[in-house]
Design a protein around this motif. Structure first.
Motif, short mmCIF file in Angstrom:
data_model
loop_
_atom_site.label_atom_id
_atom_site.label_comp_id
_atom_site.label_asym_id
_atom_site.label_seq_id
_atom_site.Cartn_x
_atom_site.Cartn_y
_atom_site.Cartn_z
N PRO A 194 -19.93 -12.01 72.94
CA PRO A 194 -18.99 -11.86 74.24
C PRO A 194 -17.60 -13.33 74.63
O PRO A 194 -18.25 -14.05 74.17
N SER A 195 -16.77 -12.72 75.06
CA SER A 195 -15.64 -13.35 74.92
C SER A 195 -14.91 -13.19 76.57
O SER A 195 -14.69 -11.88 76.54
N LEU A 196 -15.15 -13.82 77.66
CA LEU A 196 -14.04 -14.36 78.75
C LEU A 196 -13.45 -14.50 78.55
O LEU A 196 -12.36 -12.94 79.09
N THR A 197 -12.62 -14.73 77.58
CA THR A 197 -11.23 -13.72 77.37
C THR A 197 -10.88 -12.75 76.78
O THR A 197 -9.26 -12.02 77.82
N LEU A 198 -11.50 -12.00 76.44
CA LEU A 198 -11.44 -10.23 75.98
C LEU A 198 -11.53 -10.09 77.32
O LEU A 198 -10.61 -8.90 77.51
N ILE A 199 -12.30 -10.62 77.92
CA ILE A 199 -12.59 -9.33 79.38
C ILE A 199 -11.32 -9.47 80.22
O ILE A 199 -11.26 -8.38 80.72
N LEU A 200 -10.99 -10.77 80.59
CA LEU A 200 -9.67 -10.89 81.36
C LEU A 200 -8.42 -10.10 80.80
O LEU A 200 -7.57 -9.53 81.42
N TYR A 201 -8.43 -10.09 78.95
CA TYR A 201 -7.45 -9.14 78.95
C TYR A 201 -7.75 -7.52 79.16
O TYR A 201 -6.73 -6.69 79.72
N GLY A 202 -8.84 -7.26 78.69
CA GLY A 202 -9.22 -5.93 78.89
C GLY A 202 -9.35 -5.09 80.76
O GLY A 202 -8.86 -4.54 80.88
N LEU A 203 -8.99 -6.41 81.55
CA LEU A 203 -8.91 -5.94 82.76
C LEU A 203 -7.38 -5.95 82.98
O LEU A 203 -7.14 -4.85 84.01
N ALA A 204 -6.78 -6.69 82.84
CA ALA A 204 -4.95 -6.53 82.58
C ALA A 204 -4.70 -5.45 82.07
O ALA A 204 -3.91 -5.20 83.00
N THR A 205 -5.11 -5.17 80.94
CA THR A 205 -4.07 -3.67 80.57
C THR A 205 -5.89 -2.51 80.59
O THR A 205 -5.01 -1.72 79.80
N GLU A 206 -6.51 -2.88 81.12
CA GLU A 206 -7.33 -1.62 81.33
C GLU A 206 -7.76 -0.54 80.06
O GLU A 206 -7.66 0.47 80.25
N GLN A 207 -7.72 -1.94 79.04
CA GLN A 207 -8.40 -1.32 77.95
C GLN A 207 -9.78 -1.28 77.85
O GLN A 207 -10.57 -2.32 78.81
N SER A 208 -10.48 -0.57 76.69
CA SER A 208 -12.26 -0.64 77.24
C SER A 208 -13.00 -1.97 76.20
O SER A 208 -11.89 -2.16 75.00
N ILE A 209 -13.75 -2.11 77.53
CA ILE A 209 -14.08 -3.67 76.81
C ILE A 209 -14.90 -3.82 75.27
O ILE A 209 -14.71 -5.19 74.57
N GLY A 210 -15.54 -2.69 75.66
CA GLY A 210 -16.77 -3.02 74.08
C GLY A 210 -15.87 -2.87 72.83
O GLY A 210 -16.65 -3.07 72.37
N LYS A 211 -14.64 -2.33 73.06
CA LYS A 211 -13.70 -1.65 71.74
C LYS A 211 -12.67 -2.96 71.82
O LYS A 211 -12.93 -3.22 70.68
N LEU A 212 -12.80 -3.94 72.49
CA LEU A 212 -12.00 -5.21 72.53
C LEU A 212 -12.33 -6.11 71.66
O LEU A 212 -12.57 -6.67 71.08
N PHE A 213 -14.70 -6.36 72.13
CA PHE A 213 -15.05 -6.95 71.74
C PHE A 213 -15.50 -6.21 70.49
O PHE A 213 -15.84 -7.86 69.50
N MET A 214 -15.81 -5.06 69.66
CA MET A 214 -15.59 -4.32 68.38
C MET A 214 -14.62 -5.51 67.53
O MET A 214 -14.94 -5.36 66.86
N ALA A 215 -13.31 -5.52 68.18
CA ALA A 215 -12.00 -5.83 68.16
C ALA A 215 -11.71 -6.99 67.30
O ALA A 215 -11.71 -8.41 66.50
N GLY A 216 -12.81 -8.06 68.23
CA GLY A 216 -12.92 -9.47 67.91
C GLY A 216 -13.82 -10.35 66.81
O GLY A 216 -13.89 -10.97 66.51
N VAL A 217 -14.50 -9.21 66.41
CA VAL A 217 -15.74 -9.00 65.01
C VAL A 217 -15.12 -9.59 63.80
O VAL A 217 -15.38 -10.42 63.17
#
Length: 446
Positions: A157-180
């Motif tokens: 889990p990444s707080l940075t990706l969560i904040l980016y997802g909130l700022a861009t209205e993107q799926s947090i789950g997909k962002l987490f998967m993209a970070g793997v």
């Protein structure tokens, strides 16, 4: 006053408040309120609380305190030291095995707690003294942990990706998967460099010992019993990571629900394995979680107000129009954005950069048809680089606290090869975007 002049004043005021030493949340909020007072209708001041509440009224934000709780529970225990010792016992025969164990420990611990400073502190406190004792140079020992800790904001889990997802209205789950994928890529690049550098340093030491007639370094050895006896402390945490990733990947639960599972599981484990059930132990974990969560949530609240004012005054729209009107191609635009993010990383923490810059870049990214999930990973790697570059490289100061006898200059020199590897990682993601995009395309969650 033109919008361009207004935007310039807004930016200068922001940097003036930030560099004054004022906390980020108060700096952003102060700039927003001042411009509301002087340049917006008076009734807007009366709805500040309503504006902030409407933005914070999001179930997705629940992931932040829960993942912080998960990281605090693990970070306040001996999980980091046990993880490092486990990997070292299994990898000691590999050339550069001690450095490799530290790299992998940083990667795994990052996946458990999601915090770069916590990873540096947990792994570095045990790993740096051991590496230096075994002959690793100051640069390699400290640079490895400083850079390895940055994986904490990429591997979910990444707080940075969560904040980016909130700022861009993107799926947090997909962002987490993209970070793997990129997280594993950087771990592999770091590991290869560490194995090579440790081997080169050892070869040089042995040649020096032979020339001077000194005794060779003692051989390290661990029996199968010593290897197996530490696994019960390691496997539960690896199991927790596996449960979190499977729940996300298969869409069994939303990111917020997964955060709850992770926090609950981490608390149970540190209570059962490390005996952290007394109030003195729980107080440290809960108070740390409350402090960090409050800080981040206040920054988010003020950044929402900050971007609301920018949008109301048409600064965001005008900046986006200007960026698109420059006529740059996709790759030229990305090059300059990466340079800008790297420079901002010298002075500002990741939270501030993401919440301030993303709303301005978003329209241009959409206009140039740039995959926002993919760009989120690129931006996060840039944030990683900022964590190990002065003058605000947080990980540098964490390592300096762990190894106070090592000069900050030596730590900075030690991180340079890893900065180059992060830049290489960005290049590889540009050439092979599937490293980040393939897994999210298979993601079954929302």
């Amino acid at each position: 006053m033109s919008v361009a002049q207004m935007g310039l004043m807004y930016g200068l005021a922001t940097f003036a408040f930030l560099f004054s030493g004022m906390p980020i949340a108060f700096a952003l909020g102060s700039v927003a309120v001042l411009f509301m007072y002087f340049f917006m209708p008076a009734p807007q001041l009366s709805i500040i609380a309503e504006t902030i509440f409407s933005e914070l009224n999001s179930f997705t934000l629940l992931t932040i305190p829960l993942f912080i709780l998960m990281g605090a529970a693990i970070g306040k225990s001996r999980a980091g030291a046990d993880l490092y010792n486990s990997l070292n016992r299994w990898l000691y025969k590999v050339p550069g095995g001690l450095g490799l164990a530290n790299t992998l420990a940083c990667s795994v611990f990052s996946a458990m707690c999601g915090s770069s400073p916590a990873t540096c502190a947990a792994i570095g406190s045990a790993g740096i003294p051991e590496m230096r004792k075994r002959g690793y140079s100051e640069r390699l020992a400290t640079g490895l942990i400083a850079a390895g800790g940055t994986l904490g904001i990429l591997i979910p889990p990444s707080l940075t990706l969560i904040l980016y997802g909130l700022a861009t209205e993107q799926s947090i789950g997909k962002l987490f998967m993209a970070g793997v994928g990129p997280g594993l890529l950087l771990t592999a690049l770091f590991s290869l460099w560490v194995v090579y550098k440790a081997w080169a340093e050892k070869t040089e030491r042995l040649a020096s010992h032979k020339a001077s007639g000194r005794v060779a370094e003692p051989l390290e050895f661990y029996s199968w019993k010593e290897k197996l006896e530490i696994l019960p402390r390691l496997l539960p945490f690896l199991g927790l990571i596996l449960v979190v990733m499977i729940a996300l990947y298969d869409g069994w639960a939303t990111p917020s629900e997964v955060a709850g599972i992770g926090a609950f599981g981490a608390m149970l484990m540190v209570m059962a394995i490390y005996g952290c059930w007394r109030w003195a132990d729980m107080k440290v974990i809960l108070s740390g979680t409350a402090r960090e969560s409050s800080m981040i949530m206040l920054i988010i609240a003020m950044s929402f107000l900050y971007t609301y004012v920018m949008s109301y005054l048409h600064i965001t729209q005008s900046a986006a129009t200007w960026l698109v009107a420059l006529g740059m191609g996709k790759w030229e635009f990305l090059l300059w954005v990466n340079v800008m993010l790297l420079v901002l990383g010298f002075f500002l923490p990741p939270v501030a950069i993401i919440l301030m810059v993303t709303p301005v870049l978003l329209p241009a990214l959409v206009a140039l048809d740039i995959d926002l999930i993919w760009f989120g990973v690129i931006m996060t790697i840039n944030m990683e680089m900022g964590l190990v570059t002065p003058p605000v490289g947080l990980n540098l100061f964490v390592i300096s606290g762990i190894a106070p006898d090592v000069k900050l200059k030596q730590i900075m020199w030690g991180t340079l090869p890893f900065l180059g590897l992060m830049a290489l990682g960005i290049v590889l993601l540009c050439v092979f975007p599937e490293i980040a995009t393939w897994l999210p395309s298979q993601y079954a969650g929302a």
